[in-house]
Design a protein around this motif. Structure first.
Motif, PDB file in Angstrom:
ATOM      1  N   GLU A 140      46.121  33.239  43.828  1.00  0.00           N
ATOM      2  CA  GLU A 140      47.360  33.749  44.420  1.00  0.00           C
ATOM      3  C   GLU A 140      47.383  35.262  44.303  1.00  0.00           C
ATOM      4  OE1 GLU A 140      50.954  31.819  43.246  1.00  0.00           O
ATOM      5  OE2 GLU A 140      49.923  29.950  42.769  1.00  0.00           O
ATOM      6  N   VAL A 141      47.558  35.918  45.441  1.00  0.00           N
ATOM      7  CA  VAL A 141      47.597  37.378  45.505  1.00  0.00           C
ATOM      8  C   VAL A 141      49.023  37.795  45.838  1.00  0.00           C
ATOM      9  CG1 VAL A 141      46.645  39.432  46.578  1.00  0.00           C
ATOM     10  CG2 VAL A 141      45.209  37.401  46.289  1.00  0.00           C
ATOM     11  N   GLN A 142      49.647  38.550  44.942  1.00  0.00           N
ATOM     12  CA  GLN A 142      51.018  39.004  45.143  1.00  0.00           C
ATOM     13  C   GLN A 142      51.064  40.524  45.149  1.00  0.00           C
ATOM     14  OE1 GLN A 142      53.035  37.135  41.861  1.00  0.00           O
ATOM     15  NE2 GLN A 142      53.476  35.271  43.007  1.00  0.00           N
ATOM     16  N   GLY A 143      51.985  41.051  45.949  1.00  0.00           N
ATOM     17  CA  GLY A 143      52.213  42.491  45.964  1.00  0.00           C
ATOM     18  C   GLY A 143      51.251  43.283  46.822  1.00  0.00           C
ATOM     19  N   ALA A 144      50.397  42.626  47.596  1.00  0.00           N
ATOM     20  CA  ALA A 144      49.460  43.356  48.457  1.00  0.00           C
ATOM     21  C   ALA A 144      50.210  43.898  49.674  1.00  0.00           C
ATOM     22  CB  ALA A 144      48.321  42.450  48.899  1.00  0.00           C
ATOM     23  N   THR A 145      49.974  45.163  49.985  1.00  0.00           N
ATOM     24  CA  THR A 145      50.655  45.805  51.122  1.00  0.00           C
ATOM     25  C   THR A 145      49.746  45.975  52.324  1.00  0.00           C
ATOM     26  OG1 THR A 145      50.104  47.978  50.219  1.00  0.00           O
ATOM     27  CG2 THR A 145      52.239  47.032  49.598  1.00  0.00           C
ATOM     28  N   GLY A 146      48.517  45.571  52.220  1.00  0.00           N
ATOM     29  CA  GLY A 146      47.574  45.693  53.335  1.00  0.00           C
ATOM     30  C   GLY A 146      46.715  44.457  53.428  1.00  0.00           C
ATOM     31  N   PRO A 147      45.765  44.428  54.361  1.00  0.00           N
ATOM     32  CA  PRO A 147      44.869  43.283  54.497  1.00  0.00           C
ATOM     33  C   PRO A 147      44.077  43.048  53.213  1.00  0.00           C
ATOM     34  CG  PRO A 147      44.681  44.757  56.385  1.00  0.00           C
ATOM     35  CD  PRO A 147      45.505  45.470  55.375  1.00  0.00           C
ATOM     36  N   VAL A 148      43.765  41.793  52.948  1.00  0.00           N
ATOM     37  CA  VAL A 148      43.077  41.416  51.717  1.00  0.00           C
ATOM     38  C   VAL A 148      41.788  40.668  52.071  1.00  0.00           C
ATOM     39  CG1 VAL A 148      43.191  39.978  49.645  1.00  0.00           C
ATOM     40  CG2 VAL A 148      45.181  41.303  50.348  1.00  0.00           C
ATOM     41  N   SER A 149      40.692  41.047  51.410  1.00  0.00           N
ATOM     42  CA  SER A 149      39.450  40.281  51.483  1.00  0.00           C
ATOM     43  C   SER A 149      39.228  39.616  50.132  1.00  0.00           C
ATOM     44  CB  SER A 149      38.262  41.172  51.848  1.00  0.00           C
ATOM     45  OG  SER A 149      38.067  42.172  50.868  1.00  0.00           O
ATOM     46  N   LEU A 150      38.523  38.492  50.134  1.00  0.00           N
ATOM     47  CA  LEU A 150      38.429  37.676  48.917  1.00  0.00           C
ATOM     48  C   LEU A 150      36.997  37.221  48.700  1.00  0.00           C
ATOM     49  CD1 LEU A 150      40.885  36.542  47.102  1.00  0.00           C
ATOM     50  CD2 LEU A 150      40.202  34.333  48.004  1.00  0.00           C
ATOM     51  N   ARG A 151      36.616  37.147  47.419  1.00  0.00           N
ATOM     52  CA  ARG A 151      35.309  36.615  47.037  1.00  0.00           C
ATOM     53  C   ARG A 151      35.470  35.703  45.828  1.00  0.00           C
ATOM     54  NH1 ARG A 151      33.676  40.574  50.074  1.00  0.00           N
ATOM     55  NH2 ARG A 151      31.538  40.673  50.860  1.00  0.00           N
ATOM     56  N   TRP A 152      34.827  34.536  45.910  1.00  0.00           N
ATOM     57  CA  TRP A 152      34.784  33.609  44.777  1.00  0.00           C
ATOM     58  C   TRP A 152      33.389  33.627  44.181  1.00  0.00           C
ATOM     59  CZ3 TRP A 152      38.433  31.063  42.121  1.00  0.00           C
ATOM     60  CH2 TRP A 152      39.691  30.877  42.698  1.00  0.00           C
ATOM     61  N   TRP A 153      33.319  33.744  42.845  1.00  0.00           N
ATOM     62  CA  TRP A 153      32.039  33.750  42.145  1.00  0.00           C
ATOM     63  C   TRP A 153      32.032  32.618  41.107  1.00  0.00           C
ATOM     64  CZ3 TRP A 153      28.422  37.364  43.630  1.00  0.00           C
ATOM     65  CH2 TRP A 153      28.906  38.478  44.342  1.00  0.00           C
ATOM     66  N   HIS A 154      30.865  32.041  40.889  1.00  0.00           N
ATOM     67  CA  HIS A 154      30.675  31.088  39.796  1.00  0.00           C
ATOM     68  C   HIS A 154      29.869  31.781  38.707  1.00  0.00           C
ATOM     69  CE1 HIS A 154      28.531  27.365  38.026  1.00  0.00           C
ATOM     70  NE2 HIS A 154      29.678  27.554  37.419  1.00  0.00           N
ATOM     71  N   LEU A 155      30.366  31.691  37.463  1.00  0.00           N
ATOM     72  CA  LEU A 155      29.681  32.290  36.319  1.00  0.00           C
ATOM     73  C   LEU A 155      29.076  31.137  35.511  1.00  0.00           C
ATOM     74  CD1 LEU A 155      32.499  34.795  35.295  1.00  0.00           C
ATOM     75  CD2 LEU A 155      30.743  35.075  37.031  1.00  0.00           C
ATOM     76  N   PRO A 156      27.829  30.756  35.806  1.00  0.00           N
ATOM     77  CA  PRO A 156      27.250  29.564  35.168  1.00  0.00           C
ATOM     78  C   PRO A 156      27.079  29.779  33.671  1.00  0.00           C
ATOM     79  CG  PRO A 156      25.578  30.760  36.414  1.00  0.00           C
ATOM     80  CD  PRO A 156      26.888  31.414  36.718  1.00  0.00           C
ATOM     81  N   PRO A 157      27.498  28.803  32.848  1.00  0.00           N
ATOM     82  CA  PRO A 157      27.378  28.978  31.392  1.00  0.00           C
ATOM     83  C   PRO A 157      25.927  28.967  30.932  1.00  0.00           C
ATOM     84  CG  PRO A 157      28.139  26.753  31.944  1.00  0.00           C
ATOM     85  CD  PRO A 157      28.145  27.538  33.211  1.00  0.00           C
ATOM     86  N   GLN A 158      25.012  28.384  31.751  1.00  0.00           N
ATOM     87  CA  GLN A 158      23.616  28.328  31.340  1.00  0.00           C
ATOM     88  C   GLN A 158      22.937  29.698  31.415  1.00  0.00           C
ATOM     89  OE1 GLN A 158      24.908  26.769  33.933  1.00  0.00           O
ATOM     90  NE2 GLN A 158      24.843  24.541  33.618  1.00  0.00           N
ATOM     91  N   HIS A 159      23.533  30.610  32.207  1.00  0.00           N
ATOM     92  CA  HIS A 159      22.918  31.941  32.391  1.00  0.00           C
ATOM     93  C   HIS A 159      23.992  33.011  32.185  1.00  0.00           C
ATOM     94  CE1 HIS A 159      19.436  29.862  34.053  1.00  0.00           C
ATOM     95  NE2 HIS A 159      20.264  29.184  34.840  1.00  0.00           N
ATOM     96  N   PRO A 160      24.323  33.330  30.950  1.00  0.00           N
ATOM     97  CA  PRO A 160      25.381  34.334  30.687  1.00  0.00           C
ATOM     98  C   PRO A 160      25.043  35.662  31.348  1.00  0.00           C
ATOM     99  CG  PRO A 160      24.759  33.169  28.669  1.00  0.00           C
ATOM    100  CD  PRO A 160      23.767  32.776  29.719  1.00  0.00           C
ATOM    101  N   GLY A 161      26.040  36.252  31.968  1.00  0.00           N
ATOM    102  CA  GLY A 161      25.859  37.537  32.642  1.00  0.00           C
ATOM    103  C   GLY A 161      25.546  37.410  34.111  1.00  0.00           C
ATOM    104  N   ASP A 162      25.076  36.221  34.537  1.00  0.00           N
ATOM    105  CA  ASP A 162      24.781  36.011  35.955  1.00  0.00           C
ATOM    106  C   ASP A 162      26.045  35.575  36.690  1.00  0.00           C
ATOM    107  OD1 ASP A 162      22.241  36.651  35.375  1.00  0.00           O
ATOM    108  OD2 ASP A 162      21.388  34.648  35.700  1.00  0.00           O
TER     109      ASP A 162
END
Length: 965
Positions: free
Chosen positions: A420-442
């Motif tokens: 949920e994105v609140q308070g944005a006054t302009g167009p918003v772009s979005l990215r979802w990332w998975h942080l796999p527990p088997q490879h910390p930092g990746d």
């Protein structure tokens, strides 16, 4: 109603209520007839349409941990809160209504009474509808003379499905807006015109009017503008709906952009007014200021205008229209960020593009009248009142809330993540990332959504067969939902990060948030065995394959699919998918389907899958395999299988009909004197419907050399010539012809002694079997020897073999001479050959009996000459010898006679010369360089004269000694 004063009653705002998405919504709730403290507590919950029996807790006045995870962030950020009106009455506020907020709301009051008596909760329905209200007016900066007519147009429309009313009003904002807007005139929701207090008298006099033109156009008319009218004017529209309690509620409102109005007073001979299209700006916006002069006979007068910011000069326009910028503004003017010009002698414009904080302040325009354009001092001047322009820095108030409704799942179940994105006054772009527990930092990219709504998936999530069709949706103006239909296993667990980027006027801000999920893996034992009762079948016979599945559970109780794979007997790659049967019973044919069209039958019985093939064809021969997949739950979409297995491979052979081909193998001899020759190839027996491919070969003189392919004629009568017979001349002489159903002939037109040799044919038997041609077998014929009946003794030639040396670059003559005289009327033809160790000898030059010359090899044509000093001398001259010319050469002579006038020419005799070995020698410079490069050889040449002299002296001395004796 029979209730006593001590009976608790909870009352909530009556529904159903309709409110627009994105609006600020309130719901009231109160309690009466209670005992205990005067300040009662309230708890709000919702029952969603998707689960009407399940309570989802939203907010409480007493318990901070009351909200469910889906509402926790909004409650903490004051996006949802409870306002207490008094001890026993509250308002529920939803500051920005979302589509998923629709449902049945319940207001509950915890018991403070001595005993339970009465009602403790009440419910109402809230429906979220799209906000379709639109209001627009083109922004402009107007400068009018006092008494002019002002007309402004506002476009207002809606497309709400419910019955609603509109109100449209005009407002005036003066100065910095510290006193709020003045109402000019409003058309209410009840279709009544209501003027503001400052315009009531002028409205009654008909000087201020509001008219509706068409369905969506509203026009404001002020008959005679006054200095008190100057400022910023805008239109505001509101949409109203009638609630069940018969009160009207404004569910949305829209303001248009503003029009700046400056009114020049008629009372002075030189008056000045300044106006701005917009006074409150953000960094990066454009500021436009208009300076209007009021003066009689202005066209014949001369004015100088100076633009001031906080009483400091910015720019000036002299009476001739020449523009001069102050030093601090010159660079921005060169970049095109500043412009100043005069559309007329009484209107001056200043435009600042991409305003910054340094551009805020009070703007004025100072006007001086000059007697002549070149004067330095004015005869009168005036300065406009100041106009305050405010520039606000761009700040991001964007807040992120990341949550999941599936914090713990089993492999194969979906993952649902919400950002949920609140308070944005302009167009918003979005990215979802998975942080796999088997490879910390990746981090692994899952999905993206650009500002324009374009979606894309990370490379690991594009295969729909792995996790299903991953979806990223924008549910409302600020809510983004990511759904992964089928989690693979523990590797899909861990943290998921949402990164939202707000874009505004070339700048951007990024916020991040994370949520965790846990995926439990499943372990289902599964094994498949494939077998066939008949591994070898005859053409046209049916066969069956059995895929037996063994598992630790009843296969009928779980969703299962079977995929049949096939690889042809001549593999072109991995196994191809033949067909797949899904748990729903849907059948999907794969790439191998054309080979089995109308022939395959699929059957499932208990834990066994069966593939039945009717009337086997050669195309059905190959390797078969089955793959089985099972799911733990029978839900749609099924997602990732819980377990899968592949069977062993089973090979099926399809035996073709037996070949009955027999080809005549008896050797034969064909003798001709001249003209054409025919070599026969006879088929003794074959299948009734067979077709034949016939290939003709010539055996070279040497037994260990490979046969030369002459011509191949397939069952479609397409001819393919071998390399040695592919020239146009050869193609025109060698033809394959089917004389009858069992007899083929090789026709050799204009045969000559060079065509002598042993010929044979290879016959292939082909049969059309429903889906294509198949080769049943082949046979080879006996040898047919072609000979010429010629009196070779009639032509006497030099048969002696000889060797000739020639230096590279020099001319060399290869002898070819006839011994003895020719009979009258005889014409000679001659062909020169270079002998080849393998294949046919290469023809260099042919002299036909009519005197024409043919050069089979174009690359040597320019270096070959046939001088023919006498009738019997057909020697060939090779110009500019090369290293590649070394080898064996010979010539073939043929004697032709015409039987009688007008008759054909007949070959009477043929003879071949002996071989001439040509040796090429490098040039002299090359020989000298080889001598010089070899020291022993060089020393030998240098000392050879001395050795000879010494031998001569010794010989003289010996003779002298003998004479003394």
């Amino acid at each position: 109603t029979g209730l006593t004063a001590a009976q608790r009653v909870v009352t909530i705002q009556e529904g159903p209520l309709y409110r627009t998405e994105g609006s600020h919504v309130t719901l009231w709730c109160k309690v009466s007839g209670y005992q205990g403290p005067a300040e009662q507590n309230f708890q709000w919950s919702i029952y969603l349409p998707s689960a009407p029996e399940r309570e989802v807790q939203i907010v409480s006045t007493v318990d901070p941990s009351f909200p469910y995870a889906i509402y926790t962030q909004r409650v903490r950020g004051r996006g949802i809160f409870v306002e207490r009106l008094q001890g026993d009455a509250v308002l529920l506020h939803i500051t920005e209504l979302q589509e998923r907020d629709a449902g049945q709301y319940e207001c509950h009051t915890p018991n403070t009474d001595e005993r339970y008596f009465g009602s403790y909760s009440a419910k109402t329905n809230l429906t979220v509808i799209p906000n379709t209200l639109s209001a627009s007016m083109a922004p402009q900066a107007l400068t009018l003379m006092e008494g002019d007519v002002l007309e402004l147009t506002c476009e207002v429309s809606k497309s709400t499905a419910q019955h609603t009313h509109l109100s449209v009003g005009w407002y005036l904002l003066q100065g910095a807006g510290e006193h709020g807007p003045k109402e000019i005139l409003t058309l209410s929701k009840d279709f009544i015109l209501k003027p503001g207090p400052s315009y009531e008298q002028r409205f009654l006099e008909g000087d201020v009017q509001l008219t509706k033109v068409g369905n969506t156009t509203y026009k404001l008319i002020i008959g005679g503008v006054k200095p008190s009218d100057q400022g910023q004017l805008y239109c505001e529209a509101a949409e109203w709906i009638e609630d069940p309690d018969q009160t009207w509620k404004d569910i949305s409102s829209k303001q248009t952009e503003r029009t700046s109005l400056a009114v020049v007073s008629q009372g002075r001979d030189l008056s000045v007014a300044i106006a701005a299209a917009e006074r409150s700006l953000s960094e990066g916006d454009t500021l436009q200021l208009n300076c209007a002069l009021g003066a009689s006979k202005s066209s014949s007068r001369h004015f100088q205008v100076i633009w001031l910011l906080n009483e400091v000069e910015v720019a000036r326009v002299d009476p001739r229209g020449v523009l001069t910028w102050e030093e601090d503004y010159e660079e921005r003017a060169k970049l095109g960020q500043l412009r100043a010009f005069k559309p007329s002698n009484t209107v001056y414009v200043l435009i600042i593009s991409e305003v910054g904080l340094k551009d805020k302040g009070t703007y004025q325009c100072s006007v001086s009248e000059m007697k002549t354009p070149g004067d330095l001092h004015g005869i009168q001047s005036n300065v406009s009142s100041g106009i305050q322009v405010d520039v606000k820095p761009i700040e991001s108030h964007m807040r992120l809330s990341v949550s999941t409704s599936t914090p713990r799942v089993t492999a194969g179940q979906p993952l649902i993540l919400r950002c949920e994105v609140q308070g944005a006054t302009g167009p918003v772009s979005l990215r979802w990332w998975h942080l796999p527990p088997q490879h910390p930092g990746d981090r692994v990219l899952v999905a993206t959504m650009e500002r324009d709504g374009t979606r894309s998936l990370g490379s690991a999530y594009r295969d729909t067969g792995t996790r299903g069709s991953v979806r990223l949706e924008k549910e409302s103006s600020g809510t983004f939902t990511l759904e992964i239909p089928s989690a693979l296993g523990e590797e899909d667990g861990g943290q998921y990060r949402c990164e939202a980027t707000q874009w505004d006027r070339g700048r951007n801000w990024t916020g991040k948030g994370e949520t965790a999920v846990m995926v439990n893996s499943m372990d289902l034992g599964l094994h498949a065995t494939l077998r066939s009762r008949i591994p070898t079948v005859s053409y046209g016979q049916s066969f069956e394959l059995f895929c037996q599945v063994n598992a630790s559970y009843a296969l009928e109780e779980v969703p299962a699919s079977v995929r049949w794979l096939f690889q042809p007997s001549r593999p072109t790659g991995p196994l191809q998918e033949l067909v797949q049967v899904f748990p729903s019973g849907t059948v999907a044919w794969g790439t191998a389907q054309p080979r089995f069209q109308g022939k395959a039958q699929l059957v499932k019985a208990g834990s066994s899958f069966r593939l039945h093939i009717h009337s086997a064809l050669p195309a059905n021969e190959g390797t078969y395999q089955c793959e089985v997949e099972v799911w733990r739950r029978n839900i749609l979409p099924l997602g990732q299988p819980a377990a899968s297995t592949s069977s062993n491979a089973v090979e099926i052979k399809v035996v073709l009909p037996e070949s009955k081909l027999q080809v005549a193998t008896k050797d034969s001899s064909v003798e001709i004197a001249s003209s054409n020759a025919a070599i026969e190839c006879r088929i003794v027996s074959a299948q009734t419907n067979s077709q034949f491919v016939v290939t003709w070969y010539l055996l070279p003189p040497l037994a260990d050399e490979m046969p030369l392919q002459i011509i191949r004629a397939n069952y479609n009568s397409v001819l393919e010539y071998g390399p040695e017979f592919s020239s146009p001349a050869q193609k025109s002489r060698f033809l394959s012809q089917r004389v009858s159903s069992s007899l083929f002939q090789l026709q050799i037109l204009s045969a000559n002694p060079r065509d002598e040799g042993r010929y044979y044919c290879v016959v292939e038997e082909w049969l059309w079997l429903v889906d294509g041609w198949y080769k049943l077998g082949e046979g080879t014929s006996g040898r047919s020897t072609l000979k010429f009946k010629l009196t070779e003794h009639d032509l006497q030639m030099e048969k002696t073999n000889q060797s000739i040396s020639a230096r590279e670059g020099e001319e060399v003559t290869l002898p070819c001479r006839l011994q003895g005289a020719l009979l009258p009327g005889t014409h000679l033809s001659a062909t020169w050959f270079q002998a080849k160790s393998g294949g046919r000898d290469s023809a260099l030059l042919t002299l036909h009996r009519d005197g024409s010359v043919e050069h089979p090899q174009e690359r040597r044509a320019r270096r070959l000459y046939l001088h023919r000093p006498s009738a019997g001398d057909l020697s060939l001259t090779l110009g500019s010898a090369e290293t590649g010319d070394a080898g064996l050469y010979y010539c073939q002579l043929q004697a032709w006679q015409q039987q009688s006038q007008g008759k054909d020419w007949v070959l009477r005799a043929s003879a071949r010369s002996g071989y001439t070995q040509l040796v090429t020698i490098p040039p002299e410079s090359t020989v000298l360089s080889r001598i010089c490069s070899s020291p022993p050889l060089l020393y030998f040449i240098l000392y050879l004269p001395l050795v000879l002299i010494l031998v001569l002296v010794l010989g003289v001395f010996c003779l002298y000694c003998k004479s003394r004796k």
